[in-house]
Scaffold this motif. Sequence first.
Motif, mmCIF file in Angstrom:
data_model
loop_
_atom_site.group_PDB
_atom_site.id
_atom_site.type_symbol
_atom_site.label_atom_id
_atom_site.label_comp_id
_atom_site.label_asym_id
_atom_site.label_seq_id
_atom_site.Cartn_x
_atom_site.Cartn_y
_atom_site.Cartn_z
ATOM 1 N N ARG A 16 0.888 -0.892 -0.362
ATOM 2 C CA ARG A 16 0.037 0.245 -0.092
ATOM 3 C C ARG A 16 1.301 1.461 -0.062
ATOM 4 N NH1 ARG A 16 -5.287 1.307 0.954
ATOM 5 N NH2 ARG A 16 -5.294 3.496 2.105
ATOM 6 N N ALA A 20 1.075 4.140 -2.683
ATOM 7 C CA ALA A 20 0.968 5.115 -2.915
ATOM 8 C C ALA A 20 1.996 6.519 -2.758
ATOM 9 C CB ALA A 20 1.064 5.808 -1.410
ATOM 10 N N TYR A 52 -6.254 -3.050 -6.914
ATOM 11 C CA TYR A 52 -8.126 -3.175 -6.815
ATOM 12 C C TYR A 52 -7.756 -3.614 -5.342
ATOM 13 C CZ TYR A 52 -8.222 -1.850 -10.943
ATOM 14 O OH TYR A 52 -8.661 -1.278 -12.988
ATOM 15 N N TYR A 54 -6.358 -2.769 -2.793
ATOM 16 C CA TYR A 54 -5.479 -1.131 -1.504
ATOM 17 C C TYR A 54 -6.523 -0.247 -2.429
ATOM 18 C CZ TYR A 54 -1.806 -4.720 -0.469
ATOM 19 O OH TYR A 54 -1.162 -6.015 -0.549
ATOM 20 N N PHE A 55 -6.805 -0.425 -3.503
ATOM 21 C CA PHE A 55 -7.530 1.007 -4.134
ATOM 22 C C PHE A 55 -8.187 0.595 -4.993
ATOM 23 C CE2 PHE A 55 -2.553 2.582 -2.935
ATOM 24 C CZ PHE A 55 -3.048 2.969 -1.826
ATOM 25 N N LYS A 56 -10.001 0.660 -3.853
ATOM 26 C CA LYS A 56 -10.254 0.708 -5.807
ATOM 27 C C LYS A 56 -10.786 1.627 -6.161
ATOM 28 C CE LYS A 56 -11.979 -2.630 -2.513
ATOM 29 N NZ LYS A 56 -11.335 -3.515 -2.535
ATOM 30 N N ASP A 60 -9.007 6.839 -5.482
ATOM 31 C CA ASP A 60 -8.246 6.494 -4.185
ATOM 32 C C ASP A 60 -6.606 6.812 -3.829
ATOM 33 O OD1 ASP A 60 -10.906 5.947 -3.196
ATOM 34 O OD2 ASP A 60 -10.766 3.707 -4.064
ATOM 35 N N LEU A 61 -6.603 6.158 -5.273
ATOM 36 C CA LEU A 61 -4.897 6.512 -5.301
ATOM 37 C C LEU A 61 -4.339 7.921 -5.160
ATOM 38 C CD1 LEU A 61 -4.318 3.539 -8.112
ATOM 39 C CD2 LEU A 61 -2.781 4.054 -5.643
ATOM 40 N N ARG A 63 -6.188 10.513 -3.815
ATOM 41 C CA ARG A 63 -5.905 10.466 -2.556
ATOM 42 C C ARG A 63 -4.713 10.252 -2.092
ATOM 43 N NH1 ARG A 63 -11.108 9.189 -3.657
ATOM 44 N NH2 ARG A 63 -12.549 11.341 -3.288
ATOM 45 N N ALA A 64 -4.383 9.100 -2.605
ATOM 46 C CA ALA A 64 -3.407 8.583 -1.670
ATOM 47 C C ALA A 64 -2.102 9.253 -1.414
ATOM 48 C CB ALA A 64 -3.235 7.081 -2.617
#
Length: 197
Positions: A16, A20, A52, A54-56, A60-61, A63-64
């Motif tokens: 993860r 990120a 997917y 870890y990040f849908k 989301d990525l 944001r990470a």
Amino acid sequence: MAPTPSAGRARGADKRRRLAAAAAKVLHEQGAERTTLADIAGAAEVPVGNVYYYFKTKDDLVRAALTEHEAHLDALTAGLEELPDPRERLKALVGAWVERRDVAARYGCPTGTLAAELDKRADGDLDVAAGRVLRRLLDWSADQFRLLGAAHPDDLATTLVAGYQGMSLLANALRDPGIMTREGARLQEWIDSVARP
């Protein structure tokens, strides 16, 4: 011997974190619209199918990546807090920006370019999240001017961060890292001039 649950969690946390960090780097270099999940997975050396877990979504990525930018800013300012004088902290901040002049000339400011790109999207709140990272920088800078007893510390912080964003944009548009060097020196002189009690 089978791996322990804690070893599995540690590997998962590592993947993860790598995703990120890769998202922050690839989004900076390619922009949000051009970047694919496969690009980020490749940079993180993680199979694309694992992304997917870890990040849908790509958002989301993003944001990470913004969380990575925030962590980088926090680490930078924490290091600057070791300096005893707020004036020197501000000048060292500018120095840190200038040290990354080649990256800025190629890709611009990581957070600023992403914020500008996300602002053009019609949906979502990622532009607001990017703005929060910039707000953190403004607040830290204003605190330094406040510690110096300077008048209008919030306005001075805005001038400082706007100067950085402007020199990053110009260095990138003109592919000229020297702009960062020259404008950084001017910002440091300006800090000396406005910060005197």
